[in-house]
Enzyme design. Sequence first.
Site, PDB file in Angstrom:
ATOM      1  N   GLU A  13       0.847  -1.202   0.000  1.00 39.49           N
ATOM      2  CA  GLU A  13       0.000   0.000   0.000  1.00 39.49           C
ATOM      3  C   GLU A  13       0.872   1.237   0.000  1.00 39.49           C
ATOM      4  O   GLU A  13       1.938   1.260   0.604  1.00 39.49           O
ATOM      5  CB  GLU A  13      -0.982  -0.033   1.174  1.00 39.49           C
ATOM      6  CG  GLU A  13      -0.381  -0.089   2.549  1.00 39.49           C
ATOM      7  CD  GLU A  13      -0.059   1.266   3.140  1.00 39.49           C
ATOM      8  OE1 GLU A  13      -0.462   2.263   2.528  1.00 39.49           O
ATOM      9  OE2 GLU A  13       0.633   1.307   4.162  1.00 39.49           O
TER      10      GLU A  13
ATOM     11  N   LEU B  14      10.029  18.042  -0.698  1.00 38.46           N
ATOM     12  CA  LEU B  14      11.195  18.923  -0.577  1.00 38.46           C
ATOM     13  C   LEU B  14      10.924  20.007   0.459  1.00 38.46           C
ATOM     14  O   LEU B  14      11.510  21.071   0.418  1.00 38.46           O
ATOM     15  CB  LEU B  14      11.524  19.570  -1.927  1.00 38.46           C
ATOM     16  CG  LEU B  14      12.250  18.694  -2.952  1.00 38.46           C
ATOM     17  CD1 LEU B  14      12.554  19.489  -4.214  1.00 38.46           C
ATOM     18  CD2 LEU B  14      13.547  18.109  -2.384  1.00 38.46           C
TER      19      LEU B  14
ATOM     20  N   CYS C 161       5.450   4.884   9.372  1.00 36.46           N
ATOM     21  CA  CYS C 161       5.996   4.201   8.188  1.00 36.46           C
ATOM     22  C   CYS C 161       7.461   4.493   7.914  1.00 36.46           C
ATOM     23  O   CYS C 161       8.278   3.579   7.844  1.00 36.46           O
ATOM     24  CB  CYS C 161       5.161   4.563   6.969  1.00 36.46           C
ATOM     25  SG  CYS C 161       3.419   4.226   7.231  1.00 36.46           S
TER      26      CYS C 161
HETATM   27  C1  UGA Z   1       4.158   7.467   3.884  1.00 39.36           C
HETATM   28  C2  UGA Z   1       4.229   7.462   2.355  1.00 39.36           C
HETATM   29  O1  UGA Z   1       4.175   8.804   1.869  1.00 39.36           O
HETATM   30  C3  UGA Z   1       3.080   6.633   1.771  1.00 39.36           C
HETATM   31  O2  UGA Z   1       3.221   6.561   0.365  1.00 39.36           O
HETATM   32  C4  UGA Z   1       3.136   5.214   2.356  1.00 39.36           C
HETATM   33  O3  UGA Z   1       2.065   4.416   1.895  1.00 39.36           O
HETATM   34  C5  UGA Z   1       3.035   5.313   3.857  1.00 39.36           C
HETATM   35  O4  UGA Z   1       4.144   6.109   4.357  1.00 39.36           O
HETATM   36  C6  UGA Z   1       3.101   3.906   4.402  1.00 39.36           C
HETATM   37  O5  UGA Z   1       4.131   3.250   4.257  1.00 39.36           O
HETATM   38  O6  UGA Z   1       2.072   3.412   4.901  1.00 39.36           O
HETATM   39  P1  UGA Z   1       2.740   8.796   5.724  1.00 39.36           P
HETATM   40  O7  UGA Z   1       3.643   8.148   6.712  1.00 39.36           O
HETATM   41  O8  UGA Z   1       1.269   8.781   5.951  1.00 39.36           O
HETATM   42  O9  UGA Z   1       2.959   8.138   4.271  1.00 39.36           O
HETATM   43  O10 UGA Z   1       3.155  10.314   5.656  1.00 39.36           O
HETATM   44  P2  UGA Z   1       3.879  11.305   4.643  1.00 39.36           P
HETATM   45  O11 UGA Z   1       2.904  12.292   4.154  1.00 39.36           O
HETATM   46  O12 UGA Z   1       4.678  10.590   3.652  1.00 39.36           O
HETATM   47  O13 UGA Z   1       4.873  12.063   5.666  1.00 39.36           O
HETATM   48  C7  UGA Z   1       5.883  11.358   6.364  1.00 39.36           C
HETATM   49  C8  UGA Z   1       6.722  12.304   7.181  1.00 39.36           C
HETATM   50  O14 UGA Z   1       7.537  13.115   6.337  1.00 39.36           O
HETATM   51  C9  UGA Z   1       5.947  13.273   8.051  1.00 39.36           C
HETATM   52  O15 UGA Z   1       6.577  13.365   9.307  1.00 39.36           O
HETATM   53  C10 UGA Z   1       6.051  14.590   7.311  1.00 39.36           C
HETATM   54  O16 UGA Z   1       5.965  15.709   8.175  1.00 39.36           O
HETATM   55  C11 UGA Z   1       7.427  14.474   6.705  1.00 39.36           C
HETATM   56  N1  UGA Z   1       7.627  15.295   5.494  1.00 39.36           N
HETATM   57  C12 UGA Z   1       6.930  15.027   4.362  1.00 39.36           C
HETATM   58  C13 UGA Z   1       8.573  16.327   5.500  1.00 39.36           C
HETATM   59  O17 UGA Z   1       9.235  16.591   6.537  1.00 39.36           O
HETATM   60  N2  UGA Z   1       8.786  17.038   4.350  1.00 39.36           N
HETATM   61  C14 UGA Z   1       8.104  16.785   3.219  1.00 39.36           C
HETATM   62  O18 UGA Z   1       8.360  17.477   2.200  1.00 39.36           O
HETATM   63  C15 UGA Z   1       7.146  15.757   3.211  1.00 39.36           C
END
Ligand code: UGA
Length: 426
Positions: A145, A246, A256
Amino acid sequence: MPAEKEPVGVIGVGWVGLVTAACFAELGHEIVARDILPEKVESLSRGEVPIYEPGLPELVEKNRERITFTTDMAEVLDRTRLLFCCVDTPPTYSGDADLSRVETVVDEIGDSTEHAIVMKSTVPVGTGRSINRRRPGIGYASNPEFLKEGSAVADFMKPDRVVIGAEQSSAAFAERVAALYEPLDGPIVHTDVASAEMVKLASNAFLATKISFINEIANVCEQVGADVTEVARGMGLDERIGPQFLRAGIGWGGSCFPKDTLALKQLAGNSGYHFQLLSAVIEVNELQKRRVVSKLQKHLGSLVGKEIALLGIAFKPNTDDIREATSLVLAARLHGEGANVRAYDPVASAHAAEHLPGTTICDSAMEAVAGADGVVIVTEWPEFRELDWSAVKDSLSTPLVVDGRNFLDRDAVAAAGLTYEGVGRS
Ligand code: UGA
């Protein structure tokens, strides 16, 4: 008459399982969803959704007639043939994934030749092959997923891609799984099982790498007087790089990225390969969280006895999930420096207290900032941007804002008389 839709079994009704159940129900499938927790099954049967995920309660409610929630595996086996395994695979002490719940599901299915497991749980590469070997009768497909918390329903309904990994012996099952996704109009990628398992781990590791990379660029920007938000904009317009992931900040968290990066590093290590880049990506993320403390110290000196307000507890907005959230590490570090910490989150406050020992959980942002010596934006909830920053300034003892997500309107905050400190912004 249209062909009857294949009933779908869902094993493990956590966040992934519930989104999967609700979305396949929305596509017209009968769903039998099984969880081992009777209280969860009872509340779901009453239509109560125990997690915060936009659009999910409505979808569950709309499709209540089509979804049976049960604790009884025999009912799932009796009524369905394709079983989506959505149980969790938390990290063990060593960083390897704990596969005990997956193994239980495999045991419960036994040697049935009628059923197929569709693996949605994130598992180490090689898991599917090993299950195939031990249970040659059961069909097996890996179907990782890629949902993001906070937009999971939309991600499911409009996938960038659907990856289905199966061996030759399960090719027919793989086609049946692919047929379930056909109405969604996303590209379907067929691979072998190991490659599908690797797509999942590699995708999350790559995204985490992208963030750690921009966070390091941000740190260099602070040294040389550049602005990482401008740099990211300039970089992201290159189609080969792309603008997403970014956003520099105080580190990635959630259920995750931390788990999957560690699992991939372990997997590589177990196979005799030292994944140097990924080790650095993980380390950079840990260091990034600590830099917030240094920024507070830069302005406040010693933090002993200082009151620090954390705005945001969830690991990102639009979720109440606090697993591996930066707020937890930050609060512990601030306590370690002798500071008093208060925290507020629009949705995660309710269950945060037990994970934030010694931190005062507040009912509003204004309550958290009252009398504080510094405010840290930990999670970019929209309501924080809308705060009346003049009122915040009047309320603070020291007018300092550390914007850990480069989320606020820097000029508006500065115009209100506050000292603004972002990430990678000179
Ligand atoms: C992530 C992946 O994006 C999904 O594709 C994947 O399905 C999911 O893990 C999983 O393995 O189940 P998620 O953990 O819900 O999704 O959250 P994200 O939106 O990816 O953010 C992850 C972390 O990165 C957060 O702490 C967010 O604040 C951080 N982030 C994200 C940043 O610091 N900078 C960014 O530009 C984007």
